[in-house]
Design a protein around this motif. Sequence first.
Motif, PDB file in Angstrom:
ATOM      1  N   LYS A 181      38.916  38.148  26.210  1.00  0.00           N
ATOM      2  CA  LYS A 181      39.742  38.163  27.412  1.00  0.00           C
ATOM      3  C   LYS A 181      39.050  38.975  28.512  1.00  0.00           C
ATOM      4  CE  LYS A 181      44.081  38.729  26.690  1.00  0.00           C
ATOM      5  NZ  LYS A 181      45.394  39.348  26.400  1.00  0.00           N
ATOM      6  N   PRO A 182      38.981  38.433  29.730  1.00  0.00           N
ATOM      7  CA  PRO A 182      38.301  39.161  30.811  1.00  0.00           C
ATOM      8  C   PRO A 182      39.088  40.393  31.242  1.00  0.00           C
ATOM      9  CG  PRO A 182      39.350  37.190  31.667  1.00  0.00           C
ATOM     10  CD  PRO A 182      39.484  37.127  30.171  1.00  0.00           C
ATOM     11  N   LEU A 183      38.365  41.391  31.749  1.00  0.00           N
ATOM     12  CA  LEU A 183      38.956  42.625  32.243  1.00  0.00           C
ATOM     13  C   LEU A 183      38.618  42.771  33.726  1.00  0.00           C
ATOM     14  CD1 LEU A 183      38.046  44.998  29.277  1.00  0.00           C
ATOM     15  CD2 LEU A 183      40.250  43.925  29.722  1.00  0.00           C
ATOM     16  N   PRO A 184      39.476  43.435  34.518  1.00  0.00           N
ATOM     17  CA  PRO A 184      40.743  44.068  34.142  1.00  0.00           C
ATOM     18  C   PRO A 184      41.838  43.054  33.862  1.00  0.00           C
ATOM     19  CG  PRO A 184      40.427  44.191  36.503  1.00  0.00           C
ATOM     20  CD  PRO A 184      39.157  43.623  35.939  1.00  0.00           C
ATOM     21  N   LEU A 185      42.899  43.523  33.207  1.00  0.00           N
ATOM     22  CA  LEU A 185      43.995  42.645  32.835  1.00  0.00           C
ATOM     23  C   LEU A 185      44.819  42.265  34.068  1.00  0.00           C
ATOM     24  CD1 LEU A 185      45.175  44.627  29.683  1.00  0.00           C
ATOM     25  CD2 LEU A 185      43.694  42.625  29.735  1.00  0.00           C
ATOM     26  N   PRO A 186      45.320  41.033  34.120  1.00  0.00           N
ATOM     27  CA  PRO A 186      46.177  40.655  35.255  1.00  0.00           C
ATOM     28  C   PRO A 186      47.416  41.535  35.370  1.00  0.00           C
ATOM     29  CG  PRO A 186      45.500  38.729  33.985  1.00  0.00           C
ATOM     30  CD  PRO A 186      45.097  39.918  33.184  1.00  0.00           C
ATOM     31  N   ASP A 187      47.964  41.949  34.226  1.00  0.00           N
ATOM     32  CA  ASP A 187      49.144  42.815  34.211  1.00  0.00           C
ATOM     33  C   ASP A 187      49.024  43.757  33.021  1.00  0.00           C
ATOM     34  OD1 ASP A 187      51.592  44.039  34.379  1.00  0.00           O
ATOM     35  OD2 ASP A 187      52.756  42.300  33.704  1.00  0.00           O
ATOM     36  N   PRO A 188      48.935  45.077  33.249  1.00  0.00           N
ATOM     37  CA  PRO A 188      48.805  46.002  32.109  1.00  0.00           C
ATOM     38  C   PRO A 188      50.067  46.122  31.274  1.00  0.00           C
ATOM     39  CG  PRO A 188      48.998  47.223  34.160  1.00  0.00           C
ATOM     40  CD  PRO A 188      48.879  45.772  34.539  1.00  0.00           C
ATOM     41  N   GLY A 189      51.183  45.589  31.732  1.00  0.00           N
ATOM     42  CA  GLY A 189      52.404  45.587  30.939  1.00  0.00           C
ATOM     43  C   GLY A 189      53.310  46.766  31.230  1.00  0.00           C
TER      44      GLY A 189
END
Length: 600
Positions: free
Chosen positions: A4-12
Amino acid sequence: MPLKPLPLPDPGSPDLSSPLAFLRWLQRSQRRGQVLSTCWALLEMGCRAALPLPLGQGVQAAVDGDAAGIWRAGAFALALSAVAAGGTVLLHRQAVWNWITAATQVRQLVARQASRLGAGLSRRIATGEIVAVGSGDVEKIGWYVELVARVRAAVLVWLAVSAVVLTVQPLLGLVVLLGVPVLAGSVWPLLGPFEKRYAEQRALGGKATELAADTVAGLRVLRGIGGEELFLARYRAASQKVRAAAVRATRLSSLMQAQQVLLPGLFVVGVTWYGAHLAATGRIGIGTLVSVYGATAFLAAPLRILGEAAHAWSVARVSAGRATRVLALNRTSGCPDASLARPERADLHDPLTGLTARAGELTAVVCGDPDFAGELAERLGGHVPPAEGEAPAPEQQAVRLGGTALDAVPLAEARAAVLVHDKEPVLLSGTLAELLDVPASGRIEAAEALAAARAEDVLDALVDGSPDCGGDPMRAVITERGRSLSGGQRQRLALARSLFADPPVLVLDEPTSAVDAHTESRIAAGLRRSRAGRTTVVLATSPLLLDQADRVLLVHQGRVTASGTHRELLHREPLYRAVVTREEDPAPVAAVPAGVKEAV
């Protein structure tokens, strides 16, 4: 296999109920990575654990003179080695990804929290604490999250090896089954003291980082007053405290690591001695002895992983506690669910000071205390979180726009409605076009905003300093924090940016403090023209700005004590006259007329 590419679209949305709950949430948020890492670890450690079996068969075949058995054992060992090598590569790849993902996720959460709280964050937690969480602590948290999958695999392989040895030699199998958890648990008495010392080290490190950040930020001032050596001595003392705390923590850490090597070694020696005794008495064969020894020696690897996990757990719990402390801060004690209706036509009211900025007017605020003026500007921009240890402000004291509390609306909506122009705004590096690439109403053109801020000479300076711009100021490059410009030039560019954004409500804190009187007079006139029909609050003591205001409010000891035009207040308010004209020993402040009180 793609990662999965970083950074995450939403860190949660993390579970912040406790440090342990936060660590568990991080593990759950990367289930796929954890499962894959566990599988690859099982493959790698399982093959390594099974490798003594063909070795023992080969030795026994050599003793029995079975050439075919030797070839079969060799082929089996070669296949296990190849699979173990592949599993090692896959495990390392996935483990590093898990580590980096967890660290990146925490960094994104901290950055999002800093964005949510804005300027109020530094009132709740020291800057050094934020830097420490965003640098060292995220690495420790990522280390623990990555290690959990290897711990699972180590426990499963240990149980499998114990079961195999139990079937071959029950007593040896029982020793292996019970000895590993005893050895793994031997490090736990040291975890409490180590965790305490590590927490002390991290706390001192955060203070040292905060001191360094403050020193660097004020380096120019320190050089001007000759205070460099004083602050250097303070930082040196703080650094020595961090070093001493790190040495105390490292002593226990080195003892824990020594245990991870010594105790498994003694365990293998003991099991091997007993197995050799059984072989010498003819109770087991030579090949079986080799297999048992190899399997027992392999258990040193799971033991090291368990010891590493104990170490990682102790530092990760400290780091997770610091991270949750930052992430648990709230912008407001309530739930932001309100909405602003037509903010461009709403009055801005602060119940705490009694200040009211009428819709569509230019309101000037005069404070004798510059620090209070800065705090008031932040407050007018929305809820400022209380400092650590302070109780949240009652809801009735929140700043209101059109009757709606600003801290009760979503932060993005509050920022879109009220823009606070700081006394020392920051200019990021990039072109002038990028500087002005901000959310704007479209009512004010960039050229008009620059003209209102009287930035003509600033544009010329940028063009002269950027030969590659081709004479186009919008392509001219602004250096980091605008260091190539003077203080007045930086201030005018920042003002132009705020005017171009054209928010419904604009709060300006001393926007012309670094410019000369002639330029300030022209800026004051341009400000009034460009903000016509918009609500504007200017905190200033300059007569040139105050004279352009529709209404001027005098704030004394935290409350509005007088209201009127600049010229009216000069004639009837001695305290106002003293602040604006820099007079000394003003006469007692006259009683505030009832009509003025009602207007405020």
